[in-house]
Design a protein around this motif. Structure first.
Motif, mmCIF file in Angstrom:
data_model
loop_
_atom_site.group_PDB
_atom_site.id
_atom_site.type_symbol
_atom_site.label_atom_id
_atom_site.label_comp_id
_atom_site.label_asym_id
_atom_site.label_seq_id
_atom_site.Cartn_x
_atom_site.Cartn_y
_atom_site.Cartn_z
ATOM 1 N N UNK A 98 0.818 -1.202 0.000
ATOM 2 C CA UNK A 98 0.000 0.000 0.000
ATOM 3 C C UNK A 98 0.854 1.254 0.000
ATOM 4 N N UNK A 99 0.237 2.371 0.401
ATOM 5 C CA UNK A 99 0.918 3.658 0.347
ATOM 6 C C UNK A 99 2.053 3.772 1.351
ATOM 7 N N UNK A 100 1.962 3.104 2.482
ATOM 8 C CA UNK A 100 2.993 3.188 3.522
ATOM 9 C C UNK A 100 3.643 1.821 3.680
ATOM 10 N N UNK A 101 4.814 1.660 3.114
ATOM 11 C CA UNK A 101 5.528 0.391 3.205
ATOM 12 C C UNK A 101 6.166 0.248 4.584
ATOM 13 N N UNK A 102 6.326 -0.964 5.076
ATOM 14 C CA UNK A 102 7.035 -1.162 6.354
ATOM 15 C C UNK A 102 8.464 -0.650 6.273
ATOM 16 N N UNK A 103 9.035 -0.370 7.435
ATOM 17 C CA UNK A 103 10.386 0.192 7.467
ATOM 18 C C UNK A 103 11.405 -0.764 6.866
ATOM 19 N N UNK A 104 11.215 -2.061 7.044
ATOM 20 C CA UNK A 104 12.160 -3.033 6.512
ATOM 21 C C UNK A 104 12.073 -3.164 4.999
ATOM 22 N N UNK A 105 10.979 -2.732 4.389
ATOM 23 C CA UNK A 105 10.791 -2.838 2.940
ATOM 24 C C UNK A 105 10.501 -1.475 2.329
ATOM 25 N N UNK B 157 11.610 4.075 -4.254
ATOM 26 C CA UNK B 157 10.534 4.505 -5.151
ATOM 27 C C UNK B 157 9.271 4.843 -4.365
ATOM 28 N N UNK B 158 8.909 3.999 -3.407
ATOM 29 C CA UNK B 158 7.747 4.269 -2.568
ATOM 30 C C UNK B 158 8.028 5.432 -1.625
ATOM 31 N N UNK B 159 9.270 5.548 -1.160
ATOM 32 C CA UNK B 159 9.634 6.650 -0.268
ATOM 33 C C UNK B 159 9.485 7.999 -0.986
ATOM 34 N N UNK B 160 9.908 8.076 -2.228
ATOM 35 C CA UNK B 160 9.753 9.322 -2.986
ATOM 36 C C UNK B 160 8.276 9.606 -3.241
ATOM 37 N N UNK B 161 7.509 8.558 -3.484
ATOM 38 C CA UNK B 161 6.065 8.745 -3.651
ATOM 39 C C UNK B 161 5.438 9.323 -2.383
ATOM 40 N N UNK B 162 5.821 8.793 -1.242
ATOM 41 C CA UNK B 162 5.288 9.317 0.016
ATOM 42 C C UNK B 162 5.719 10.761 0.248
ATOM 43 N N UNK B 163 6.982 11.060 -0.079
ATOM 44 C CA UNK B 163 7.466 12.427 0.103
ATOM 45 C C UNK B 163 6.771 13.406 -0.829
ATOM 46 N N UNK B 164 6.250 12.923 -1.933
ATOM 47 C CA UNK B 164 5.623 13.819 -2.904
ATOM 48 C C UNK B 164 4.113 13.882 -2.753
ATOM 49 N N UNK B 165 3.441 12.736 -2.718
ATOM 50 C CA UNK B 165 1.991 12.701 -2.800
ATOM 51 C C UNK B 165 1.299 12.465 -1.457
ATOM 52 N N UNK B 166 2.041 12.126 -0.433
ATOM 53 C CA UNK B 166 1.448 11.954 0.891
ATOM 54 C C UNK B 166 1.671 13.195 1.745
ATOM 55 N N UNK B 167 2.899 13.688 1.767
ATOM 56 C CA UNK B 167 3.196 14.915 2.511
ATOM 57 C C UNK B 167 2.980 16.177 1.676
#
Length: 330
Positions: A272-279, A283-293
Motif C-alpha cells: 500500500x501507500x505506507x511500506x514497512x520500514x524493513x521494505x 521509489x515508494x519513499x519518494x512517492x510518500x514524500x511527494x503525494x502523501x506529505x
C-alpha cells in the motif's frame, strides 16, 4: 587525296551519363540515409513527449518550494534553489536520515533480487538446453510469471501472505511445521523477505529468457570437444558457458538492476501507500514524500538525485565491464 569522315557524337550517351549519373545517385543516397531517421522520427517525438518533457519539468520542480498551496499554479511556487537537495542529503535531519535508510534498503534488496534472478534464470536456461520430453511445456510454464500482469500477480501474493488464512503460513506452519506460529509477512522484518520473494518470482523468467537466447549462439562442438578432453559439467559451464555469455550478462544484469531499483508497482501493490520500514524502497519513499506529505519540491529533488545515482552506476558498470571484456579478448 584522302577524306576524313567525322562521326557524330551522341552527347546523350556519354556526356549526359557523366553529368547526370551523380545527380541521379545523390538523391537516392540521401533517401537511403534519411529513411532510417524518418522512420525513427515518430518514436523520437513520442519519447520526447512521454519521458524527456516530464523529466525536464521534474528537474525544474526540484528547484522550487512546491507544496500543496501551489498545486493549481506550480509555476508560481517560490524559487528554493538547492534547499531541497540540501534537505535530502542532510543525513542528520529526519528527512535525510529516512532517505538514507530507504536508499540502503533499496541497495540491499536490489543486489539480492538481481543476484537470485540471474542465478535461477541461468540455471534453468542451462538445464533446458538438453532435449527431453516435455521441455517445451516447461519453458512455457517458466515464462508464466513474466507474462502475468504485475497487479494481478502481486495481489495474488498478497492473499497468499495473509496471516490467518494465507497459503504461505498454511504450508510452512500447518503442513511442514517449520514455524512455531503463523508469521506476519506484510509487516515487520518479514516484509523484506516477502518483497524479495515476489520480486524474484516475477523477475527470474526474464533472465531465463535472455540467457536461453544467448545459449543458442554457443556452438555445441565446443562442449563435445571439452567432453572428449575430460571436462565435466561444472568445468564446461565455467570455461565455456559463462565466458560466452559475457555480453549477454552485461546487458541482462544492468537491465535487471535498473528495473529492480526503480520498481514501484510491486511494493505499492504489496504494502500500500505506507511500506514497512524493513521494505521501504526508495521509489515508494519518494512517492510518500511527494503525494502523501504534498511536498513535491523535495520529492522532485529526491528523484533527481536518484536519476544521477543510476546514471553514475550505469556509466561505471559499462566502463568496467567493457574494459574487462577487452582485456579478456587481448
Amino acid at each position: 587525296m584522302t577524306s576524313t569522315v567525322e562521326l557524330p557524337v551522341h552527347k546523350g550517351e556519354s556526356g549526359d551519363k557523366a553529368t547526370r549519373g551523380p545527380r541521379r545517385r545523390v538523391p537516392g543516397r540521401i533517401r537511403r540515409i534519411g529513411l532510417p531517421y524518418l522512420l525513427l522520427l515518430p518514436a523520437l517525438i513520442l519519447e520526447l513527449l512521454v519521458h524527456l518533457v516530464p523529466m525536464v519539468i521534474g528537474i525544474v520542480m526540484s528547484f522550487k518550494e512546491l507544496t500543496q498551496f501551489y498545486i493549481r499554479d506550480w509555476g508560481a511556487a517560490p524559487w528554493a534553489g538547492l534547499d531541497n537537495f540540501r534537505m535530502s542529503v542532510d543525513f542528520d535531519a529526519p528527512v535525510g536520515e529516512a532517505l538514507l535508510h530507504s536508499f540502503l534498503v533499496t541497495v540491499g534488496f536490489t543486489l539480492a533480487s538481481v543476484g537470485l534472478c540471474w542465478l535461477i534464470g541461468t540455471a534453468a536456461a542451462i538445464c533446458m538446453q538438453d532435449t527431453f520430453r516435455g521441455r517445451g511445456l516447461l519453458r512455457a510454464l517458466f515464462l508464466v510469471p513474466y507474462a502475468l500482469p504485475v497487479y494481478a500477480a502481486v495481489i495474488t501474493w498478497v492473499f497468499m501472505f495473509q496471516h490467518d488464512n494465507g497459503l504461505v503460513n498454511h504450508v510452512l506452519h500447518d503442513q511442514l511445521g517449520l514455524t512455531d506460529k503463523p508469521s506476519f509477512w506484510l509487516i515487520g522484518d518479514n516484509s523484506f523477505i516477502a518483497l524479495l520473494v515476489v520480486s524474484v518470482w516475477k523477475g527470474w523468467p526474464f533472465a531465463f529468457l535472455i540467457v536461453m537466447a544467448g545459449l543458442q549462439n554457443i556452438p555445441r562442438e565446443l562442449y563435445e570437444a571439452a567432453a572428449l578432453d575430460g571436462a565435466g559439467m561444472w568445468q564446461q559451464i565455467r570455461r565455456i558457458t559463462l565466458p560466452s555469455l559475457g555480453a549477454v550478462n552485461q546487458v541482462l544484469i544492468l537491465v535487471l538492476f535498473l528495473w529492480t531499483f526503480n520498481d514501484f508497482n510491486t511494493p505499492y501493490v504489496l504494502f500500500g501507500k505506507s511500506a514497512p520500514e524493513a521494505a521501504d524502497l526508495i521509489s515508494v519513499h519518494i512517492y510518500q514524500a511527494s503525494f502523501v506529505t504534498w511536498n513535491f519540491g523535495t520529492g522532485s529533488a529526491m528523484s533527481v538525485l536518484l536519476l544521477l545515482f543510476l546514471l553514475l552506476v550505469t556509466g561505471v558498470y559499462l566502463a568496467l565491464t567493457t574494459r574487462g571484456r577487452r582485456a579478456s579478448r587481448a
